[in-house]
Design a protein around this motif. Sequence first.
Motif, PDB file in Angstrom:
ATOM      1  N   PRO A 265      27.637  49.831  26.043  1.00  0.00           N
ATOM      2  CA  PRO A 265      29.071  50.238  27.333  1.00  0.00           C
ATOM      3  C   PRO A 265      29.583  48.619  27.669  1.00  0.00           C
ATOM      4  CG  PRO A 265      26.991  51.134  27.697  1.00  0.00           C
ATOM      5  CD  PRO A 265      26.126  50.301  27.441  1.00  0.00           C
ATOM      6  N   VAL A 266      30.848  49.533  27.274  1.00  0.00           N
ATOM      7  CA  VAL A 266      31.802  48.099  28.127  1.00  0.00           C
ATOM      8  C   VAL A 266      32.066  48.197  29.424  1.00  0.00           C
ATOM      9  CG1 VAL A 266      34.300  48.199  28.447  1.00  0.00           C
ATOM     10  CG2 VAL A 266      33.636  49.418  26.111  1.00  0.00           C
ATOM     11  N   SER A 267      31.446  48.376  30.208  1.00  0.00           N
ATOM     12  CA  SER A 267      31.162  48.265  31.609  1.00  0.00           C
ATOM     13  C   SER A 267      30.319  47.525  31.626  1.00  0.00           C
ATOM     14  CB  SER A 267      31.424  49.838  32.346  1.00  0.00           C
ATOM     15  OG  SER A 267      29.868  50.207  31.801  1.00  0.00           O
ATOM     16  N   VAL A 268      29.234  47.105  31.132  1.00  0.00           N
ATOM     17  CA  VAL A 268      27.838  46.349  30.893  1.00  0.00           C
ATOM     18  C   VAL A 268      28.430  44.669  30.788  1.00  0.00           C
ATOM     19  CG1 VAL A 268      25.708  45.406  30.175  1.00  0.00           C
ATOM     20  CG2 VAL A 268      26.102  48.705  31.085  1.00  0.00           C
ATOM     21  N   LEU A 269      29.072  45.028  29.758  1.00  0.00           N
ATOM     22  CA  LEU A 269      29.844  43.711  28.633  1.00  0.00           C
ATOM     23  C   LEU A 269      30.437  43.706  29.943  1.00  0.00           C
ATOM     24  CD1 LEU A 269      30.922  45.251  24.932  1.00  0.00           C
ATOM     25  CD2 LEU A 269      28.440  43.826  25.946  1.00  0.00           C
ATOM     26  N   MET A 270      31.387  43.915  30.790  1.00  0.00           N
ATOM     27  CA  MET A 270      32.833  43.508  31.180  1.00  0.00           C
ATOM     28  C   MET A 270      31.866  42.941  32.462  1.00  0.00           C
ATOM     29  SD  MET A 270      35.812  43.476  30.246  1.00  0.00           S
ATOM     30  CE  MET A 270      37.016  43.899  31.547  1.00  0.00           C
ATOM     31  N   ALA A 271      30.845  43.175  33.183  1.00  0.00           N
ATOM     32  CA  ALA A 271      30.324  43.385  34.534  1.00  0.00           C
ATOM     33  C   ALA A 271      29.577  42.009  33.672  1.00  0.00           C
ATOM     34  CB  ALA A 271      29.387  44.099  35.259  1.00  0.00           C
ATOM     35  N   THR A 272      28.798  41.548  32.845  1.00  0.00           N
ATOM     36  CA  THR A 272      28.441  40.283  32.250  1.00  0.00           C
ATOM     37  C   THR A 272      28.919  38.921  32.356  1.00  0.00           C
ATOM     38  OG1 THR A 272      27.013  41.346  30.783  1.00  0.00           O
ATOM     39  CG2 THR A 272      27.033  39.280  31.266  1.00  0.00           C
ATOM     40  N   ILE A 273      30.556  39.514  32.760  1.00  0.00           N
ATOM     41  CA  ILE A 273      31.397  38.497  31.818  1.00  0.00           C
ATOM     42  C   ILE A 273      32.160  37.884  33.177  1.00  0.00           C
ATOM     43  CG2 ILE A 273      34.226  37.627  32.140  1.00  0.00           C
ATOM     44  CD1 ILE A 273      33.394  38.612  29.271  1.00  0.00           C
ATOM     45  N   TYR A 274      31.943  39.377  34.454  1.00  0.00           N
ATOM     46  CA  TYR A 274      32.188  38.981  35.781  1.00  0.00           C
ATOM     47  C   TYR A 274      31.488  38.325  36.761  1.00  0.00           C
ATOM     48  CZ  TYR A 274      32.986  40.363  40.977  1.00  0.00           C
ATOM     49  OH  TYR A 274      33.061  40.171  42.077  1.00  0.00           O
ATOM     50  N   VAL A 275      29.870  38.174  36.467  1.00  0.00           N
ATOM     51  CA  VAL A 275      28.716  37.486  36.967  1.00  0.00           C
ATOM     52  C   VAL A 275      28.839  35.619  36.282  1.00  0.00           C
ATOM     53  CG1 VAL A 275      26.232  37.626  37.244  1.00  0.00           C
ATOM     54  CG2 VAL A 275      27.821  40.024  37.805  1.00  0.00           C
ATOM     55  N   GLU A 276      28.704  36.053  34.906  1.00  0.00           N
ATOM     56  CA  GLU A 276      28.829  34.768  34.478  1.00  0.00           C
ATOM     57  C   GLU A 276      30.244  33.475  35.301  1.00  0.00           C
ATOM     58  OE1 GLU A 276      26.031  33.567  32.469  1.00  0.00           O
ATOM     59  OE2 GLU A 276      25.354  34.327  33.740  1.00  0.00           O
ATOM     60  N   SER A 277      31.409  34.121  34.898  1.00  0.00           N
ATOM     61  CA  SER A 277      32.304  33.316  34.510  1.00  0.00           C
ATOM     62  C   SER A 277      33.349  33.918  35.634  1.00  0.00           C
ATOM     63  CB  SER A 277      32.840  32.875  33.341  1.00  0.00           C
ATOM     64  OG  SER A 277      33.748  33.924  33.131  1.00  0.00           O
ATOM     65  N   SER A 278      33.141  34.846  35.751  1.00  0.00           N
ATOM     66  CA  SER A 278      34.542  35.507  36.836  1.00  0.00           C
ATOM     67  C   SER A 278      34.972  35.290  36.591  1.00  0.00           C
ATOM     68  CB  SER A 278      34.595  35.274  38.139  1.00  0.00           C
ATOM     69  OG  SER A 278      35.205  35.540  39.231  1.00  0.00           O
ATOM     70  N   PHE A 279      35.641  35.926  35.019  1.00  0.00           N
ATOM     71  CA  PHE A 279      36.203  35.770  34.071  1.00  0.00           C
ATOM     72  C   PHE A 279      37.683  34.193  33.795  1.00  0.00           C
ATOM     73  CE2 PHE A 279      35.472  40.109  34.817  1.00  0.00           C
ATOM     74  CZ  PHE A 279      35.727  41.222  33.676  1.00  0.00           C
ATOM     75  N   ASP A 280      36.175  33.412  33.935  1.00  0.00           N
ATOM     76  CA  ASP A 280      37.772  31.761  33.847  1.00  0.00           C
ATOM     77  C   ASP A 280      37.067  31.783  32.927  1.00  0.00           C
ATOM     78  OD1 ASP A 280      38.339  29.485  33.561  1.00  0.00           O
ATOM     79  OD2 ASP A 280      37.217  28.740  35.571  1.00  0.00           O
ATOM     80  N   SER A 281      38.250  31.515  31.624  1.00  0.00           N
ATOM     81  CA  SER A 281      38.134  31.229  30.161  1.00  0.00           C
ATOM     82  C   SER A 281      37.185  29.742  30.068  1.00  0.00           C
ATOM     83  CB  SER A 281      39.056  31.340  29.195  1.00  0.00           C
ATOM     84  OG  SER A 281      39.687  29.947  29.790  1.00  0.00           O
ATOM     85  N   HIS A 282      37.448  28.961  30.863  1.00  0.00           N
ATOM     86  CA  HIS A 282      36.557  27.126  31.094  1.00  0.00           C
ATOM     87  C   HIS A 282      35.414  27.258  31.790  1.00  0.00           C
ATOM     88  CE1 HIS A 282      40.203  26.939  28.226  1.00  0.00           C
ATOM     89  NE2 HIS A 282      39.872  26.000  28.309  1.00  0.00           N
TER      90      HIS A 282
END
Length: 196
Positions: free
Chosen positions: A59-76
């Motif tokens: 699910p998209v929500s799971v993918l987005m939550a993983t990014i939220y926790v891992e990097s808070s949407f910081d590309s670098h």
Amino acid sequence: MSISRLKIVFAVFCLAVLTGCSTTVSNVGNSCAIFAQKNGIFENWRRDAERASRDYGVPVSVLMATIYVESSFDSHARPPRKKILGFIPGPRASSALGYSQALDGTWAEYKTRTGQRGVSRTDFGDAIYFIAWYHSQSHIRNGIALNDPYNLYLAYHSGHAGYDRGVWKSRPVAKSAAARAQKMTQIYEAQLQRCR
């Protein structure tokens, strides 16, 4: 149309394209706001997330939550450097980089196993596709349901073999991060229902 008007139209077009390509997003706690901000012609995060979800069943929500926790949407995003003598920058704790915080070795494995040669951890579309692939591997290797953000995150954090060995059981940081991934999945899913 005069030359000066063409220049203005071209400048506005370029500005719109470049705005869609910026690396930071505001309001990372709202998936609808993120997708609204990143809906450019060349960079469209909703399209990227939905493609990854469709191809791997996560699910998209799971993918987005993983990014939220891992990097808070910081590309670098990168782990902080350790300090030597309290002030000299030393080595980083790991080789994690980008939206997905994928390690060098895991990223290399992904590229080899999928044939994705030109991908980058600092590109949202590439990173979210990697996360979908990794979660699907957790489903195949560890038997974790694709809609179980808590255990998918534990396998993501500990690695597939580490998850099987239960190394996360003695890691409060991993369990806390998995709980945040589960909570954000619920929040993002509720938001996405309103802005589909």
